[in-house]
Design a protein around this motif. Structure first.
Motif, PDB file in Angstrom:
ATOM      1  N   ALA A  56       0.820  -1.151  -0.170  1.00 16.56           N
ATOM      2  CA  ALA A  56       0.106   0.113  -0.101  1.00 16.56           C
ATOM      3  C   ALA A  56       0.842   0.983   0.027  1.00 16.56           C
ATOM      4  O   ALA A  56       0.743   2.216  -0.710  1.00 16.56           O
ATOM      5  CB  ALA A  56      -1.008  -0.061   1.052  1.00 16.56           C
ATOM      6  N   SER A  86       2.691   2.045  -3.147  1.00 17.32           N
ATOM      7  CA  SER A  86       1.795   2.262  -4.158  1.00 17.32           C
ATOM      8  C   SER A  86       1.345   3.894  -4.280  1.00 17.32           C
ATOM      9  O   SER A  86       0.555   4.322  -5.094  1.00 17.32           O
ATOM     10  CB  SER A  86       0.534   1.555  -4.246  1.00 17.32           C
ATOM     11  OG  SER A  86      -0.442   2.120  -3.273  1.00 17.32           O
ATOM     12  N   TYR A  98      -1.635   3.895  -6.926  1.00 20.56           N
ATOM     13  CA  TYR A  98      -1.784   4.006  -8.169  1.00 20.56           C
ATOM     14  C   TYR A  98      -2.684   2.956  -8.780  1.00 20.56           C
ATOM     15  O   TYR A  98      -3.042   2.906  -9.922  1.00 20.56           O
ATOM     16  CB  TYR A  98      -0.417   4.019  -8.989  1.00 20.56           C
ATOM     17  CG  TYR A  98       0.599   2.930  -8.578  1.00 20.56           C
ATOM     18  CD1 TYR A  98       0.342   1.621  -8.469  1.00 20.56           C
ATOM     19  CD2 TYR A  98       1.900   3.502  -8.129  1.00 20.56           C
ATOM     20  CE1 TYR A  98       1.478   0.811  -8.309  1.00 20.56           C
ATOM     21  CE2 TYR A  98       2.679   2.618  -7.680  1.00 20.56           C
ATOM     22  CZ  TYR A  98       2.715   1.468  -7.734  1.00 20.56           C
ATOM     23  OH  TYR A  98       3.373   0.323  -7.094  1.00 20.56           O
ATOM     24  N   ILE A 143      -4.243  -1.065  -9.623  1.00 23.94           N
ATOM     25  CA  ILE A 143      -3.628  -2.198 -10.412  1.00 23.94           C
ATOM     26  C   ILE A 143      -4.658  -2.259 -11.433  1.00 23.94           C
ATOM     27  O   ILE A 143      -5.822  -2.197 -11.365  1.00 23.94           O
ATOM     28  CB  ILE A 143      -3.901  -3.623  -9.608  1.00 23.94           C
ATOM     29  CG1 ILE A 143      -3.064  -3.508  -8.141  1.00 23.94           C
ATOM     30  CG2 ILE A 143      -3.142  -4.591 -10.270  1.00 23.94           C
ATOM     31  CD1 ILE A 143      -3.539  -4.581  -7.180  1.00 23.94           C
ATOM     32  N   THR A 150       5.649  -9.080 -10.736  1.00 21.62           N
ATOM     33  CA  THR A 150       5.906  -7.950 -10.019  1.00 21.62           C
ATOM     34  C   THR A 150       5.929  -6.576 -11.300  1.00 21.62           C
ATOM     35  O   THR A 150       6.099  -6.889 -12.113  1.00 21.62           O
ATOM     36  CB  THR A 150       7.251  -7.677  -9.043  1.00 21.62           C
ATOM     37  OG1 THR A 150       7.355  -6.435  -8.727  1.00 21.62           O
ATOM     38  CG2 THR A 150       8.509  -8.055  -9.865  1.00 21.62           C
ATOM     39  N   LYS A 210       7.340  -3.778 -10.283  1.00 24.51           N
ATOM     40  CA  LYS A 210       8.326  -2.946  -9.424  1.00 24.51           C
ATOM     41  C   LYS A 210       9.651  -3.101  -9.795  1.00 24.51           C
ATOM     42  O   LYS A 210      10.070  -4.424  -9.944  1.00 24.51           O
ATOM     43  CB  LYS A 210       8.228  -2.908  -7.909  1.00 24.51           C
ATOM     44  CG  LYS A 210       6.855  -2.422  -7.370  1.00 24.51           C
ATOM     45  CD  LYS A 210       6.260  -2.672  -6.293  1.00 24.51           C
ATOM     46  CE  LYS A 210       5.145  -2.606  -5.710  1.00 24.51           C
ATOM     47  NZ  LYS A 210       4.816  -3.266  -4.429  1.00 24.51           N
ATOM     48  N   ASN A 260      10.260  -8.213  -5.728  1.00 20.02           N
ATOM     49  CA  ASN A 260      10.397  -9.726  -5.788  1.00 20.02           C
ATOM     50  C   ASN A 260       9.157 -10.498  -6.422  1.00 20.02           C
ATOM     51  O   ASN A 260       9.108 -11.659  -6.674  1.00 20.02           O
ATOM     52  CB  ASN A 260      11.176 -10.449  -5.004  1.00 20.02           C
ATOM     53  CG  ASN A 260      10.270 -10.349  -3.743  1.00 20.02           C
ATOM     54  OD1 ASN A 260       9.331 -10.642  -3.596  1.00 20.02           O
ATOM     55  ND2 ASN A 260      11.156 -10.140  -2.524  1.00 20.02           N
ATOM     56  N   GLY A 266       5.539 -11.264  -2.308  1.00 22.27           N
ATOM     57  CA  GLY A 266       4.710 -10.876  -0.996  1.00 22.27           C
ATOM     58  C   GLY A 266       3.340 -11.410  -1.196  1.00 22.27           C
ATOM     59  O   GLY A 266       2.971 -11.872  -0.075  1.00 22.27           O
ATOM     60  N   MET A 269       2.046 -13.776  -2.828  1.00 20.31           N
ATOM     61  CA  MET A 269       1.844 -15.183  -2.703  1.00 20.31           C
ATOM     62  C   MET A 269       2.084 -15.784  -1.186  1.00 20.31           C
ATOM     63  O   MET A 269       1.367 -16.617  -0.919  1.00 20.31           O
ATOM     64  CB  MET A 269       2.907 -15.748  -3.666  1.00 20.31           C
ATOM     65  CG  MET A 269       2.929 -16.945  -4.091  1.00 20.31           C
ATOM     66  SD  MET A 269       4.062 -17.444  -5.232  1.00 20.31           S
ATOM     67  CE  MET A 269       4.066 -19.209  -5.061  1.00 20.31           C
TER      68      MET A 269
HETATM   69  P1  ADP Z   1       6.124  -6.968  -4.867  1.00 19.30           P
HETATM   70  O1  ADP Z   1       5.602  -6.013  -3.772  1.00 19.30           O
HETATM   71  O2  ADP Z   1       7.682  -7.397  -4.724  1.00 19.30           O
HETATM   72  O3  ADP Z   1       5.930  -6.612  -6.297  1.00 19.30           O
HETATM   73  P2  ADP Z   1       3.772  -8.385  -4.500  1.00 19.30           P
HETATM   74  O4  ADP Z   1       3.492  -9.701  -4.287  1.00 19.30           O
HETATM   75  O5  ADP Z   1       3.611  -7.787  -2.907  1.00 19.30           O
HETATM   76  O6  ADP Z   1       5.048  -8.330  -4.976  1.00 19.30           O
HETATM   77  O7  ADP Z   1       2.879  -7.582  -5.170  1.00 19.30           O
HETATM   78  C1  ADP Z   1       2.925  -8.155  -6.678  1.00 19.30           C
HETATM   79  C2  ADP Z   1       2.325  -7.008  -7.321  1.00 19.30           C
HETATM   80  O8  ADP Z   1       0.960  -6.572  -7.047  1.00 19.30           O
HETATM   81  C3  ADP Z   1       3.120  -5.484  -7.381  1.00 19.30           C
HETATM   82  O9  ADP Z   1       4.305  -5.443  -7.978  1.00 19.30           O
HETATM   83  C4  ADP Z   1       2.285  -4.457  -7.682  1.00 19.30           C
HETATM   84  O10 ADP Z   1       1.785  -4.326  -8.997  1.00 19.30           O
HETATM   85  C5  ADP Z   1       0.832  -5.150  -7.334  1.00 19.30           C
HETATM   86  N1  ADP Z   1       0.053  -4.652  -5.932  1.00 19.30           N
HETATM   87  C6  ADP Z   1       0.115  -5.565  -5.076  1.00 19.30           C
HETATM   88  N2  ADP Z   1      -0.363  -4.457  -4.165  1.00 19.30           N
HETATM   89  C7  ADP Z   1      -0.802  -3.315  -4.583  1.00 19.30           C
HETATM   90  C8  ADP Z   1      -1.434  -2.122  -4.194  1.00 19.30           C
HETATM   91  N3  ADP Z   1      -1.865  -1.971  -2.785  1.00 19.30           N
HETATM   92  N4  ADP Z   1      -1.446  -1.102  -4.984  1.00 19.30           N
HETATM   93  C9  ADP Z   1      -1.103  -1.401  -6.141  1.00 19.30           C
HETATM   94  N5  ADP Z   1      -0.479  -2.454  -6.778  1.00 19.30           N
HETATM   95  C10 ADP Z   1      -0.408  -3.301  -5.749  1.00 19.30           C
END
Ligand code: ADP
Ligand code: MG
Length: 412
Positions: free
Chosen positions: A320, A323, A351, A353, A367, A369, A373, A376, A378
Motif C-alpha cells: 500500500a 503504491s 496508483y 492495479i 511484480t 516494481k 520480487n 509478497g 503469494m
Molecule cells: P512486490 O511488492 O515485490 O512487487 P507483491 O507480491 O507484494 O510483490 O505484489 C505484486 C504486484 O502486485 C506488485 O508489483 C504491484 O504491481 C501489485 N500490487 C500489490 N499490492 C498493490 C497495491 N496496494 N497497490 C497497487 N499495486 C499493488
C-alpha cells in the motif's frame, strides 16, 4: 473450447466421435427408409412398396452415401472437425432440394424429412462444441422455415416445434458436458500450478538454506566493521539494509518451500497491527503517507500464528505504501462479522492495479516494481489459506486498492 485444436489427442477424440456419429447417421438413415418405404406399406397395405420414385429418387441416396468417402478422407487427413459440418449442410441441402422437387407445384400436402435429422440436433452434445450446436439447431429449423415459405405449407410447423424442443434439451445436455469439462480443466490447471510451485518451492528452500548462513556472517561482519570505523563512510547502513532485504526475500522463498505446520495461539489483533505499523512507519513517513486505523473494539482474541500474520500485514502495508509515492492516507479497518469472523481491510489511495494485472496477482515472481520480487502476495495468500481465511483484492487505477481479509476467529 477451441474450435480446431491441433493436439493429437483431441484430434483422436474428435475422430472417434465423428465415426460414432457417421455410424449412427447411416443406421438411422437406412432404418428409417426401410421402415418408411417397405415395412409400413407392406403392413398397412397402403402406398407403394419401395423407394419414392419422385424427387431425386435414386440420386438422393447416392449423394448421401457419397458423403462417406469424403468424411473418411478428412478423418484420414487429420481434420475430423469439418466432417460434422459436411454432413449437416450436405444433408440439409440435398433434403431441401429433394423436398422441393417432390412438392413444388404439386398439391400434395408436405410430409417429408428423415428421422436422421433429429440426430443432428439431439446428438450434437457429443461434439461438446457450442458453435456446432447452434449451427445444427438453426440449420434444421431454418431448413423447414425455408421449405414452408417456398411451398406455402403449414405442415412444417410440427418439425419446427419438434426441433425447437429438442434443441432446448440438447442445449441443457451440452451445458452440463461443457461445465463438467471446464471444471476438470480447472482442477488440472490447479494441479499443474501446485506442481510448479512445489518445484519452485523445493529449489527455493534449498538455495535459501545455502544463502542464509553466508548472509548472516556477512551481516555480522558488516556490523562489526561499522562499529570499528564509525566515521569512515555512509555505506554501512545501506549495506546492512540491503543484506536485510536479501534475507527477507530468502525467508519468503523458504516459506513457500516448506509451509510450516501452523500453531494456532490466541492473539490480540490490535497488538499484531500495532507491531506491523511500527515496522512500516519509517517508510510511510518518508513518503508522506499517514495510516489511520479503525478498530471496532473490544475485539475478541484471534486464533492464529501471530508471527505469520505480522508477515501478512507487513506485506500488505508495504504494498500500500509503495503504491503511494506522492503520499496519502491508508485506512486499516478491523470488524467482527457475525461474532465468528474477523474482517480486516487495508485501503490505500495509490496508483491501483489495472484489470489485466489483477489476474496475475499471487503468481510467483509477478511484480511491476523495479526492485520488487513478486513474492509478497503469494506468501500472504498462502498464510491466509493456512488460516482458512479469505483474501479479496479490489482496485481502481489511479484511485487505490483495497485488500480485504476475512479470518475465522476460532480455528477448529
Ligand atoms: P512486490 O511488492 O515485490 O512487487 P507483491 O507480491 O507484494 O510483490 O505484489 C505484486 C504486484 O502486485 C506488485 O508489483 C504491484 O504491481 C501489485 N500490487 C500489490 N499490492 C498493490 C497495491 N496496494 N497497490 C497497487 N499495486 C499493488
Ligand atoms: Mg510487495
Amino acid at each position: 473450447m477451441k474450435e480446431t485444436p491441433n493436439n493429437p489427442k483431441l484430434i483422436l477424440e474428435e475422430s472417434k466421435t465423428v465415426k460414432l456419429f457417421i455410424s449412427l447417421f447411416y443406421i438411422f438413415f437406412f432404418s428409417y427408409d426401410i421402415f418408411h418405404y417397405y415395412i409400413v406399406p407392406i403392413y398397412t397395405k397402403e402406398g407403394m412398396i419401395g423407394l419414392e420414385k419422385n424427387g431425386l429418387g435414386f440420386w438422393f441416396h447416392t449423394a448421401i452415401i457419397g458423403l462417406l468417402p469424403i468424411a473418411l478422407y478428412f478423418i484420414k487427413k487429420g481434420n475430423p472437425y469439418i466432417v460434422k459440418y459436411i454432413f449437416l449442410f450436405s444433408f440439409a441441402f440435398i433434403e431441401t432440394v429433394n423436398s422441393l422437387v417432390i412438392y413444388f407445384g404439386s398439391n400434395k400436402p408436405y410430409g417429408s424429412g428423415n428421422i436422421v435429422e433429429l440426430l443432428f440436433v439431439f446428438f450434437s452434445p457429443i461434439f461438446v462444441n457450442k458453435k456446432y450446436f447452434w449451427i445444427a439447431a438453426l440449420t434444421m429449423i431454418g431448413k423447414y422455415a425455408i421449405i414452408g415459405g417456398i411451398l406455402q405449407d403449414t405442415n412444417v410447423v410440427i418439425p419446427i416445434i419438434t426441433f425447437s424442443v429438442l434443441s432446448v434439451i440438447a442445449y441443457f445436455l451440452l451445458t452440463r458436458f461443457t461445465s463438467y469439462i471446464d471444471s476438470l480443466t480447472s482442477v488440472h490447471l490447479e494441479l499443474r500450478k501446485k506442481e510448479k510451485l512445489a518445484v519452485i518451492g523445493q529449489m527455493a528452500a534449498g538455495i535459501g538454506h545455502e544463502i542464509r548462513n553466508p548472509l548472516s556472517s556477512l551481516k555480522g561482519f558488516t556490523q562489526l566493521q561499522q562499529e570499528r570505523y564509525p566515521n569512515t563512510n555512509d555505506f554501512y547502513p545501506i549495506m546492512i539494509q540491503e543484506i536485510d532485504r536479501i534475507n527477507s526475500i530468502v525467508n519468503d522463498l523458504m516459506y513457500l518451500g516448506k509451509p510450516k505446520e501452523i500453531k494456532f495461539v490466541k492473539a490480540n489483533i490490535e497488538e499484531i497491527i500495532a507491531y506491523t505499523l511500527s515496522i512500516t512507519q519509517q517508510q510511510a513517513e518518508k513518503q508522506g503517507v499517514t495510516i489511520k486505523t479503525m478498530m471496532e473494539g473490544p475485539l475478541p482474541p484471534l486464533d492464529c500464528d501471530s508471527h505469520q500474520l505480522k508477515q501478512v500485514f507487513i506485506n500488505l502495508l508495504k504494498n500500500a505504501i509503495e503504491s503511494m509515492p506522492e503520499g496519502g492516507t491508508i485506512k486499516v479497518n478491523v470488524n467482527v462479522l457475525e461474532g465468528r469472523k474477523m474482517s480486516i481491510f487495508i485501503d490505500d489511495e495509490g496508483y491501483g492495479i489495472d484489470e489485466e494485472n489483477i489476474l496475475n496477482l499471487g503468481e510467483p515472481f509477478f511484480t511491476t516494481k523495479r526492485d520488487g520480487n513478486g513474492l509478497g502476495l503469494m506468501v500472504t495468500n498462502q498464510i491466509i489459506k493456512d488460516h482458512k481465511g479469505n483474501m479479496k483484492i479490489e482496485s481502481k487505477l489511479e484511485k487505490g486498492t483495497k485488500v480485504t481479509l476475512v479470518l475465522p476467529i476460532i480455528q477448529k
